[in-house]
Design a protein around this motif. Structure first.
Motif, mmCIF file in Angstrom:
data_model
loop_
_atom_site.group_PDB
_atom_site.id
_atom_site.type_symbol
_atom_site.label_atom_id
_atom_site.label_comp_id
_atom_site.label_asym_id
_atom_site.label_seq_id
_atom_site.Cartn_x
_atom_site.Cartn_y
_atom_site.Cartn_z
ATOM 1 N N LEU A 84 36.562 47.084 27.402
ATOM 2 C CA LEU A 84 36.739 45.644 27.200
ATOM 3 C C LEU A 84 35.791 45.190 26.105
ATOM 4 O O LEU A 84 34.583 45.427 26.181
ATOM 5 C CB LEU A 84 36.431 44.883 28.492
ATOM 6 N N LEU A 120 35.748 36.097 33.329
ATOM 7 C CA LEU A 120 36.627 37.193 32.939
ATOM 8 C C LEU A 120 37.746 37.372 33.961
ATOM 9 O O LEU A 120 37.486 37.463 35.165
ATOM 10 C CB LEU A 120 35.821 38.488 32.800
ATOM 11 N N ASP A 121 38.959 37.431 33.471
ATOM 12 C CA ASP A 121 40.135 37.504 34.341
ATOM 13 C C ASP A 121 40.502 38.961 34.625
ATOM 14 O O ASP A 121 41.612 39.415 34.351
ATOM 15 C CB ASP A 121 41.305 36.772 33.676
ATOM 16 N N PHE A 122 39.527 39.696 35.169
ATOM 17 C CA PHE A 122 39.725 41.110 35.485
ATOM 18 C C PHE A 122 39.051 41.411 36.819
ATOM 19 O O PHE A 122 38.080 40.753 37.209
ATOM 20 C CB PHE A 122 39.125 42.009 34.393
ATOM 21 N N ASP A 123 39.563 42.419 37.508
ATOM 22 C CA ASP A 123 39.008 42.815 38.801
ATOM 23 C C ASP A 123 37.618 43.422 38.623
ATOM 24 O O ASP A 123 37.243 43.882 37.535
ATOM 25 C CB ASP A 123 39.923 43.837 39.480
ATOM 26 N N ASP A 124 36.877 43.447 39.715
ATOM 27 C CA ASP A 124 35.588 44.131 39.722
ATOM 28 C C ASP A 124 35.780 45.590 39.308
ATOM 29 O O ASP A 124 36.794 46.229 39.655
ATOM 30 C CB ASP A 124 34.975 44.108 41.123
ATOM 31 N N SER A 133 36.510 47.235 36.593
ATOM 32 C CA SER A 133 37.760 47.551 35.890
ATOM 33 C C SER A 133 37.559 48.406 34.641
ATOM 34 O O SER A 133 38.498 49.042 34.173
ATOM 35 C CB SER A 133 38.469 46.257 35.466
ATOM 36 N N VAL A 177 31.999 48.094 28.290
ATOM 37 C CA VAL A 177 32.163 46.725 27.794
ATOM 38 C C VAL A 177 31.337 46.617 26.517
ATOM 39 O O VAL A 177 30.186 47.060 26.477
ATOM 40 C CB VAL A 177 31.709 45.672 28.816
ATOM 41 N N GLU A 187 29.328 38.291 34.652
ATOM 42 C CA GLU A 187 30.734 38.684 34.597
ATOM 43 C C GLU A 187 30.904 40.070 33.967
ATOM 44 O O GLU A 187 31.703 40.885 34.433
ATOM 45 C CB GLU A 187 31.533 37.644 33.807
ATOM 46 N N ARG A 233 29.931 42.572 36.446
ATOM 47 C CA ARG A 233 30.908 42.618 37.545
ATOM 48 C C ARG A 233 32.104 43.505 37.202
ATOM 49 O O ARG A 233 32.562 44.301 38.028
ATOM 50 C CB ARG A 233 31.394 41.200 37.871
ATOM 51 N N VAL A 234 32.638 43.376 35.982
ATOM 52 C CA VAL A 234 33.854 44.125 35.626
ATOM 53 C C VAL A 234 33.547 45.551 35.179
ATOM 54 O O VAL A 234 34.462 46.359 34.998
ATOM 55 C CB VAL A 234 34.676 43.402 34.543
ATOM 56 N N LYS A 272 32.286 49.347 35.676
ATOM 57 C CA LYS A 272 32.197 50.327 36.759
ATOM 58 C C LYS A 272 30.763 50.828 36.907
ATOM 59 O O LYS A 272 30.015 50.890 35.913
ATOM 60 C CB LYS A 272 33.105 51.524 36.458
#
Length: 255
Positions: free
Chosen positions: A44, A99-103, A105, A109, A127, A130-131, A133
């Motif tokens: 990302l 961020l419009d993504f699952d934890d 993901s 980044v 955020e 959070r996204v 891994k």
């Protein structure tokens, strides 16, 4: 309602696509080399701009997603990727602070020359962590402020006069704290000076006339310490010619 960043970067997105500072900076190669890639990673890129970072990584990972808050920049990045026949990459409009993504993901980044525009950098870092891994890497490139308060205030004031969407370039101690607060290792991979040609910088920022004189005065009134730190150069007529920002590449592995 458009944010300050959206207003600023919707003016001339093509200039950010073509500007060598963004399109051909050696820091792009350094970012790619700062992490060990297997080819199966999801990446990302936050604040993707014209997409240079996502496009640099796209041949080396499984898939890249670039997000930017400015619709015009997203369109520019998507067209740029199409022109380059880039695969495994997509560009979406999105906000770094939500961020419009699952934890967990993404394996990687990235964020390049964008964090100083985030209205809430602490929320953005939360955020990003959070996204990401566990074991994944956050790779940050930005210009930073010296620890000295007067130097910090001088360079941030200059950037804010040029671009109202500039929130703050942070001192490295601040970045260290933000990484630590979010469970990320903090490793300063590389530092360098970023040469800025004044007229090009002003033109790219679409600076209105009423702010130009204030910027010229700000540079003219710089202390000796500021002139030395940022290598400010004036012409014989006293008009600013160039100066240097301070660049940093920081890598953080999520614990």
């Amino acid at each position: 309602m458009k944010t300050s960043a959206q207003k600023q970067f919707s003016k001339n997105p093509d200039q950010y696509r073509d500007e060598p500072l963004f399109s051909a900076g050696k820091d792009l190669e350094a970012m790619v080399n700062s992490v060990s890639l297997k080819g199966d990673e999801a990446l990302l890129d936050v604040g993707t701009g014209a997409g240079h970072t996502a496009l640099a990584f796209s041949p080396l990972v499984k898939h890249c997603t670039g997000i930017d808050i400015t619709e015009e920049m997203v369109k520019t990045a998507a067209l740029f990727a199409k022109e380059k026949n880039a695969r495994h990459v997509r560009f979406l409009q999105g906000n770094a602070e939500k961020l419009d993504f699952d934890d967990a993901s993404f394996d990687i980044v990235t964020c390049r020359f964008a964090a100083h525009h985030f209205s809430d950098v602490r929320r953005a870092m939360t955020e990003i962590a959070r996204v990401l891994k566990p074991g994944g890497s956050f790779i940050l490139v930005d210009h930073y402020a010296p620890e000295d308060k007067a130097l910090d205030q001088f360079i941030n004031r200059l950037n804010q006069m040029r671009d109202p969407s500039h929130v703050r370039e942070y001192a490295l101690a601040e970045w260290n704290s933000l990484f630590e607060e979010n469970g990320l290792d903090y490793i300063e991979k590389q530092k360098w000076n970023i040469p800025i040609e004044y007229e090009n910088w002003i033109r790219r920022g679409a600076v209105p006339e009423e702010r130009k004189s204030k910027m010229i005065a700000h540079l003219a009134e710089a202390s000796r310490a500021c002139r030395d730190e940022f290598e400010i150069v004036h012409g014989e007529n006293g008009h600013p010619l160039s100066f240097k920002l301070k660049g940093i590449l920081i890598s953080g592995r999520k614990r």
